[in-house]
Design a protein around this motif. Structure first.
Motif, PDB file in Angstrom:
ATOM      1  N   UNK A  30       5.591  13.236  -2.993  1.00 52.92           N
ATOM      2  CA  UNK A  30       4.673  13.872  -2.218  1.00 52.92           C
ATOM      3  C   UNK A  30       4.097  15.127  -2.580  1.00 52.92           C
ATOM      4  N   UNK A  31       2.725  15.472  -2.427  1.00 51.45           N
ATOM      5  CA  UNK A  31       2.117  16.493  -3.220  1.00 51.45           C
ATOM      6  C   UNK A  31       2.657  17.855  -3.045  1.00 51.45           C
ATOM      7  N   UNK A  32       3.664  17.896  -1.944  1.00 50.80           N
ATOM      8  CA  UNK A  32       4.205  19.357  -1.697  1.00 50.80           C
ATOM      9  C   UNK A  32       4.897  19.648  -3.082  1.00 50.80           C
ATOM     10  N   UNK A  81       8.562  10.675   1.226  1.00 52.02           N
ATOM     11  CA  UNK A  81       7.720  10.578   2.366  1.00 52.02           C
ATOM     12  C   UNK A  81       7.203   9.062   2.776  1.00 52.02           C
ATOM     13  N   UNK A  96       1.437   4.453  -1.375  1.00 46.00           N
ATOM     14  CA  UNK A  96       0.416   5.247  -2.410  1.00 46.00           C
ATOM     15  C   UNK A  96       1.562   6.346  -2.764  1.00 46.00           C
ATOM     16  N   UNK A 142      -1.049   3.134  -5.238  1.00 45.86           N
ATOM     17  CA  UNK A 142      -2.389   3.505  -5.084  1.00 45.86           C
ATOM     18  C   UNK A 142      -2.517   4.942  -4.751  1.00 45.86           C
ATOM     19  N   UNK A 143      -3.617   5.454  -4.934  1.00 43.62           N
ATOM     20  CA  UNK A 143      -3.713   6.959  -4.563  1.00 43.62           C
ATOM     21  C   UNK A 143      -3.891   7.697  -5.752  1.00 43.62           C
ATOM     22  N   UNK A 197       4.143  12.140 -11.814  1.00 42.98           N
ATOM     23  CA  UNK A 197       5.389  12.355 -11.134  1.00 42.98           C
ATOM     24  C   UNK A 197       5.771  11.163 -10.407  1.00 42.98           C
ATOM     25  N   UNK A 213       1.571   9.697  -2.599  1.00 42.27           N
ATOM     26  CA  UNK A 213       2.185  10.643  -1.627  1.00 42.27           C
ATOM     27  C   UNK A 213       3.353  10.288  -0.974  1.00 42.27           C
ATOM     28  N   UNK A 251       4.207  18.863  -6.438  1.00 42.48           N
ATOM     29  CA  UNK A 251       3.412  18.475  -7.589  1.00 42.48           C
ATOM     30  C   UNK A 251       3.662  19.446  -8.655  1.00 42.48           C
ATOM     31  N   UNK A 263       0.698  -1.449  -0.011  1.00 43.73           N
ATOM     32  CA  UNK A 263      -0.038   0.010  -0.192  1.00 43.73           C
ATOM     33  C   UNK A 263       0.888   1.162  -0.066  1.00 43.73           C
TER      34      UNK A 263
END
Lengths: 178, 416
Positions: free
Chosen positions: A31-33, A50, A25, A75-76, A81, A27, A35, A23
């Motif tokens: 990480x979305x920081x 992360x 994911x 996942x996610x 990226x 992030x 993007x 699992x």
């Protein structure tokens, strides 16, 4: 980019307490920081930035590494990226027990090889051992042990050999004849 | 052998007589990209798109919802790069005021039953809520759809889930979705097209359907398709004949029955949407903040319920209540009906329409050690900041805001 159907590399085995890391994911992968980054070459530094226990992955990974993980890798979110960060580092492929659906097609479309190894025993392969990954047949071999996973689908193989979805489309006259 | 709902949607979009495992090229009715990854789509098209990178401008548009209006310079740069590309090629932009793209697609009537939509939002499979196909994809796929109007797709196996029985009063669609996550986790439905049947699905509102289908991604499913019921058909002013359904003799890889009779509100505990518990099983959990909104629980119905529950009550001292309506239309209706006033007077903050704290945007991030109850869909470590996020429905969120600890709607009703 490599279009080889057999890859030789060093196995980077991701583990958590009770076995192969599952699992993971998007992030944890990227990480979305970060993007807003659109330059692939700048994405490598954030790979697994992360992911508990692997935050120094980007510094320690070498071109030619093959990542091995557990269930539901990627996942996610839909972020490309999370595939491109590995390409930026020269990682050859990711093998996992299973993949998130969006991750799987993002990898296929950008010509980045992934191999599914359903049911893979958690301790079969060792960290940093030399490995051979047969993409077409979905077979991972390392330390004298072989594991049969899922063969590549025809579309995945064709896109990979072309070098990506757009390159494949060019071959297929813009995709409309496909 | 009959076709499933997804196979019938694909069949009407160039997939011909497809079945599970086939790779088909599908015609896409709505080709979208959002402010996140939209700039990468533009970059791909500038590299590969040639002189006419968009095959059909009527079917292609951008939706800004992650970081609206932009509060970081990189997002501002990306949004403006997209606007410039859109102006050059005559594409519509649902800009920073519009709200969550997937909801806009439904509201504007483009995401009707039986249609196909792709975009860079991993929750675009929310379109399953109206019996339509939707899928979040990476920028390469989306750029390809802009250019050609098509994407390839490997037809997934279809499974059937019948939700049996009637949940207890005060139990919401979110709790039904959490019950599915508790039952199936993120592995059992991985890669499947899930069709939802039963009494609950037949009588669900569009908001209920949106909530349930939005959590298909967390279940690992390709999509959770709810065959359009009378309420949904009426919303689109459609007849049953105009929508798409599974054939009567469709066959499924697996058929499940999930008993939701008497279901009580549930909570997903950090750090996984599948870590689902009954509220009564939790120890006393003090909360620092409550977030109400997102593509999962940000509709007019959701926020009206929140306003009605909080009316005349106050957010507990030291607790933040952050509310983000999903779309501008929702905002407008809440404003006109005075419902925002109820939330504001109770001590809540209301932000402009959008995705809220997901994707680091807008509002609702948490600091280290902070405990948040959120009506959104993901509580992975690091997803909405550094704190701990508990996922719940509207009733639980409001009760927790008022009582300052994770609480159920029945506990709220005991408080005057």
């Amino acid at each position: 980019m490599s279009h080889e159907l057999t890859l030789n590399g060093r196995l980077w085995v991701l583990r958590e307490e009770d076995g192969l890391f599952g699992d993971i994911d998007t992030d944890m992968i990227y990480h979305n920081a970060h993007l807003a980054v659109t330059d692939v070459d700048k994405m490598g530094q954030y790979a697994f930035g992360n992911l508990a226990g692997y935050k120094d992955f980007a510094a320690l990974a070498k071109p030619g590494d093959i990542v091995l993980a557990g269930e539901n890798f990627g996942s996610g979110s839909s972020r490309q990226h999370a595939v491109d960060c590995f390409r930026a580092l020269g990682v050859l492929a990711v093998a996992a027990k299973s993949f998130g659906a969006i991750y799987k097609r993002n990898a296929i479309n950008s010509g980045f090889p992934i191999v599914e190894l359903p049911g893979l025993p958690d301790s079969l392969f060792n960290h940093f051992s030399d490995a051979v990954l047969d993409l077409e047949n979905g077979v991972l071999t390392s330390g004298g042990t072989t594991y049969q996973g899922l063969p590549m689908s025809t579309v995945a193989r064709d896109i990979y050999i072309a070098g990506g979805l757009f390159e494949y489309a060019e071959k297929m006259n813009g995709g409309n004849s496909a | 052998m009959g076709r499933t709902l997804l196979e019938n949607i694909f069949a009407s979009h160039g997939g011909n007589d497809c079945s599970a495992g086939d790779v088909v090229w599908i015609d896409i009715d709505n080709r979208t990209a959002r402010d996140f990854a939209g700039a990468s789509v533009v970059a791909d098209l500038e590299k590969y798109g040639g002189e006419s990178p968009v095959s059909d401008v009527e079917k292609t548009f951008f939706t800004f919802d992650c970081n609206v209006p932009a509060n970081t310079i990189p997002y501002a740069d990306n949004q403006h790069r997209i606007r410039q590309f859109a102006r050059k090629h005559g594409l519509k932009v649902y800009d920073v005021d519009a709200g969550i793209g997937s909801h806009v697609v439904i509201e504007e009537g483009m995401g009707r039953p039986g249609t196909t939509t792709v975009g860079t939002d991993s929750h675009l499979n929310i379109m399953g809520c109206v019996g339509a196909f939707g899928q979040g994809m990476g920028d390469v796929d989306i750029a390809y759809s802009f250019k050609t109007g098509k994407v390839w797709f490997q037809v997934p196996s279809s499974v059937k889930v019948t939700l049996d029985g009637t949940p207890a009063p005060g139990t919401e669609a979110k709790d039904v979705a959490l019950a599915m996550l508790r039952r199936f986790s993120s592995h059992e439905l991985l890669g499947k097209s899930v069709e939802i049947y039963g009494k609950w699905a037949d009588s669900a509102t569009l908001s209920d359907c949106i909530t349930l289908s939005s959590l298909a991604t967390e279940m690992g499913a390709i999509i959770a398709l709810i065959p359009p019921n009378e309420t949904v058909l009426k919303y689109f002013d459609m007849t049953r004949q105009e929508a798409v359904y599974a054939d009567d003799d469709a066959t499924y890889e697996e058929e499940y029955v999930l008993d939701i009779d008497g279901l009580e509100p549930l909570v997903a505990v950090p750090h996984s949407p599948t870590n689902v518990h009954c509220i009564s099983d939790l120890e006393d959990v003090k909360v620092d903040g409550v977030f109400i909104g997102s593509c999962t629980n940000g509709t007019y119905d959701d926020l009206r319920l929140a306003a009605e529950l909080i009316r005349g009550r106050k957010v507990a001292p030291g607790v933040m209540l952050k509310v983000v309506p999903a779309t501008r239309r929702t905002w407008s209706r809440l404003l006109e009906e005075g419902l925002l006033k109820d939330i504001f007077n109770a001590g809540g903050s209301v932000s402009n329409a959008g995705c809220g704290g997901c994707a680091s945007g807008q509002i609702g991030m948490t600091g280290t050690g902070e405990v948040q109850v959120s009506t959104s869909n993901r509580n992975f470590a690091g997803k909405q900041g550094r704190g701990k996020t508990y996922l719940a429905g509207i009733g639980t969120a409001v009760a927790s805001a008022v009582l300052g600890r994770i609480a159920s709607i029945s506990e709220l009703e005991e408080v005057e």
